[in-house]
Design a protein around this motif. Sequence first.
Motif, PDB file in Angstrom:
ATOM      1  N   LEU A  67       0.775  -1.316  -0.054  1.00 36.04           N
ATOM      2  CA  LEU A  67       0.170   0.045   0.088  1.00 36.04           C
ATOM      3  C   LEU A  67       0.976   1.041   0.149  1.00 36.04           C
ATOM      4  N   SER A  68       2.083   1.326   0.637  1.00 30.58           N
ATOM      5  CA  SER A  68       3.110   2.352   0.395  1.00 30.58           C
ATOM      6  C   SER A  68       2.245   3.536   1.204  1.00 30.58           C
ATOM      7  N   LEU A  69       2.042   3.547   2.428  1.00 33.27           N
ATOM      8  CA  LEU A  69       1.271   4.374   2.896  1.00 33.27           C
ATOM      9  C   LEU A  69       1.838   5.802   3.401  1.00 33.27           C
ATOM     10  N   VAL A  70       3.031   6.056   3.003  1.00 27.54           N
ATOM     11  CA  VAL A  70       3.807   6.990   3.366  1.00 27.54           C
ATOM     12  C   VAL A  70       4.108   7.726   1.890  1.00 27.54           C
ATOM     13  N   SER A  71       3.765   7.196   0.804  1.00 21.40           N
ATOM     14  CA  SER A  71       4.125   7.737  -0.649  1.00 21.40           C
ATOM     15  C   SER A  71       3.166   8.917  -1.005  1.00 21.40           C
ATOM     16  N   VAL A  72       3.765   9.939  -1.684  1.00 20.72           N
ATOM     17  CA  VAL A  72       2.881  10.894  -1.893  1.00 20.72           C
ATOM     18  C   VAL A  72       2.027  10.403  -3.202  1.00 20.72           C
ATOM     19  N   GLU A  73       2.346   9.447  -3.965  1.00 15.66           N
ATOM     20  CA  GLU A  73       1.173   8.696  -4.865  1.00 15.66           C
ATOM     21  C   GLU A  73       0.360   7.838  -4.066  1.00 15.66           C
ATOM     22  N   PRO A  74      -0.850   8.160  -4.057  1.00 22.93           N
ATOM     23  CA  PRO A  74      -2.014   7.512  -3.353  1.00 22.93           C
ATOM     24  C   PRO A  74      -1.822   6.020  -3.638  1.00 22.93           C
ATOM     25  N   PRO A  75      -2.556   5.149  -2.899  1.00 23.31           N
ATOM     26  CA  PRO A  75      -2.691   3.732  -3.147  1.00 23.31           C
ATOM     27  C   PRO A  75      -3.595   3.686  -4.627  1.00 23.31           C
ATOM     28  N   ALA A  76      -3.149   2.598  -5.356  1.00 30.82           N
ATOM     29  CA  ALA A  76      -3.496   2.334  -6.519  1.00 30.82           C
ATOM     30  C   ALA A  76      -5.223   2.092  -6.438  1.00 30.82           C
ATOM     31  N   GLU A  77      -5.982   2.349  -7.226  1.00 33.66           N
ATOM     32  CA  GLU A  77      -7.323   2.068  -7.249  1.00 33.66           C
ATOM     33  C   GLU A  77      -7.536   0.368  -7.410  1.00 33.66           C
ATOM     34  N   ASP A  78      -6.800  -0.079  -8.570  1.00 30.38           N
ATOM     35  CA  ASP A  78      -6.928  -1.367  -8.730  1.00 30.38           C
ATOM     36  C   ASP A  78      -6.322  -2.201  -7.526  1.00 30.38           C
ATOM     37  N   HIS A  79      -5.371  -1.739  -7.094  1.00 28.79           N
ATOM     38  CA  HIS A  79      -4.853  -2.499  -5.831  1.00 28.79           C
ATOM     39  C   HIS A  79      -5.821  -2.700  -4.619  1.00 28.79           C
ATOM     40  N   LEU A  80      -6.546  -1.397  -4.570  1.00 24.12           N
ATOM     41  CA  LEU A  80      -7.419  -1.273  -3.581  1.00 24.12           C
ATOM     42  C   LEU A  80      -8.504  -2.196  -3.802  1.00 24.12           C
ATOM     43  N   GLY A  81      -9.091  -2.113  -5.129  1.00 25.49           N
ATOM     44  CA  GLY A  81     -10.262  -3.193  -5.599  1.00 25.49           C
ATOM     45  C   GLY A  81      -9.724  -4.340  -5.252  1.00 25.49           C
ATOM     46  N   ARG A  82      -8.606  -5.183  -5.554  1.00 26.15           N
ATOM     47  CA  ARG A  82      -8.358  -6.347  -5.425  1.00 26.15           C
ATOM     48  C   ARG A  82      -8.417  -6.808  -3.992  1.00 26.15           C
ATOM     49  N   LEU A  83      -7.830  -5.686  -3.284  1.00 21.36           N
ATOM     50  CA  LEU A  83      -7.778  -6.210  -1.832  1.00 21.36           C
ATOM     51  C   LEU A  83      -9.074  -6.335  -1.182  1.00 21.36           C
ATOM     52  N   ARG A  84      -9.921  -5.201  -1.746  1.00 20.11           N
ATOM     53  CA  ARG A  84     -11.441  -5.322  -1.126  1.00 20.11           C
ATOM     54  C   ARG A  84     -11.964  -6.554  -1.628  1.00 20.11           C
ATOM     55  N   ALA A  85     -11.831  -7.144  -2.794  1.00 20.10           N
ATOM     56  CA  ALA A  85     -12.432  -8.363  -3.389  1.00 20.10           C
ATOM     57  C   ALA A  85     -11.782  -9.485  -2.407  1.00 20.10           C
ATOM     58  N   LEU A  86     -10.782  -9.456  -1.894  1.00 14.23           N
ATOM     59  CA  LEU A  86     -10.077 -10.543  -1.170  1.00 14.23           C
ATOM     60  C   LEU A  86     -10.745 -10.470   0.196  1.00 14.23           C
ATOM     61  N   SER A  87     -10.812  -9.201   0.774  1.00  9.24           N
ATOM     62  CA  SER A  87     -11.571  -9.141   2.224  1.00  9.24           C
ATOM     63  C   SER A  87     -12.808  -9.497   2.204  1.00  9.24           C
ATOM     64  N   ASP A  88     -13.626  -9.235   1.184  1.00  8.89           N
ATOM     65  CA  ASP A  88     -14.752  -9.611   1.024  1.00  8.89           C
ATOM     66  C   ASP A  88     -15.039 -11.123   1.162  1.00  8.89           C
ATOM     67  N   LEU A  89     -13.952 -11.754   0.273  1.00  8.65           N
ATOM     68  CA  LEU A  89     -14.134 -13.317   0.206  1.00  8.65           C
ATOM     69  C   LEU A  89     -13.774 -13.892   1.593  1.00  8.65           C
ATOM     70  N   ILE A  90     -12.603 -13.419   2.123  1.00 14.80           N
ATOM     71  CA  ILE A  90     -12.223 -14.138   3.489  1.00 14.80           C
ATOM     72  C   ILE A  90     -12.690 -13.683   4.831  1.00 14.80           C
ATOM     73  N   GLY A  91     -13.139 -12.199   4.716  1.00 14.32           N
ATOM     74  CA  GLY A  91     -13.704 -11.920   5.888  1.00 14.32           C
ATOM     75  C   GLY A  91     -12.644 -11.753   7.211  1.00 14.32           C
ATOM     76  N   PRO A  92     -11.338 -11.189   7.095  1.00 16.59           N
ATOM     77  CA  PRO A  92     -10.399 -11.091   7.835  1.00 16.59           C
ATOM     78  C   PRO A  92     -10.734 -10.453   9.000  1.00 16.59           C
ATOM     79  N   ALA A  93      -9.948 -10.862  10.167  1.00 10.75           N
ATOM     80  CA  ALA A  93     -10.300 -10.629  11.544  1.00 10.75           C
ATOM     81  C   ALA A  93      -9.577  -9.057  11.414  1.00 10.75           C
TER      82      ALA A  93
END
Length: 277
Positions: free
Chosen positions: A61-87
């Motif tokens: 995610l590179s949280l301290v980069s001046v470039e924000p997190p990429a939308e496609d990366h966030l979309g794939r992370l959201r899809a994985l989160s929705d599938l797994i339901g992580p703690a």
Amino acid sequence: MTMTAGLGFKLEHLDEALTARNPGLWFEVHAENYMVDGGPRLRALVALAERFAISLHGVGLSLVSVEPPAEDHLGRLRALSDLIGPAAISDHLAWQKWEGAHHADFLPFPRTREALDIAAGNVARVQDALRRPILVENPSLYVDLPGHELDEASFLTELAQRTGCGLLVDVNNIFVSAANLRFSAEARIDAIPASIIGEIHLAGHRPDPDPDSGLLIDSHDAPISDPVWLLYRRLIDRIGARPTLIERDDEVPPFPELMLERDRAHHLLEQRMLIDA
């Protein structure tokens, strides 16, 4: 079942992991390894998630980069989160992206107010995309950059207050950073407010192969050292039990050997919970 101590999941340990019955056991995976449309890795993770709590630990995610997190990366992370339901979902307080390049290392930065604004904005974007808070991990440090306006504990605390994120406290990272930058690990770990700590990591380290450097390296390829165990005990004695992960990313031993370290953390957490009950 209350989460106590967990392990970083390795595919070669799948069969043993699926049959483990240790109380409080949970597993963590590096999210980017599973942000795929299908295949054996994802099937293994789904099978594991049917039996155990799972934490998704990001490295991109590179949280301290001046470039924000990429939308496609966030979309794939959201899809994985929705599938797994992580703690929990977590990533690192570092930057990796610059002018289109993505570096493999978690790079340091001066802890300025400007950097805090950037980090807070990126954490907010991530949390909006995932529709849930994340945890942010403190880094291992090898050089003391000039220009700091905030100490690390203050930076992390204000980040949590501004965004609603929690902290993933890596005890080995604090120990390594303290040895390399010559500050008190005990004072640093005591300065983090208990209320914002959601998870703890424990790992091993080694001396730099270059004998002239005098540095410790956060190698994740060795057993947890006795001083790190002592620092961990100091932390949970102050804040109470928190889900705790044993990390091993290289020189990975057999599953039963990893479970010995995991069970040691579990027993310490059990003792703390009994005292606090």
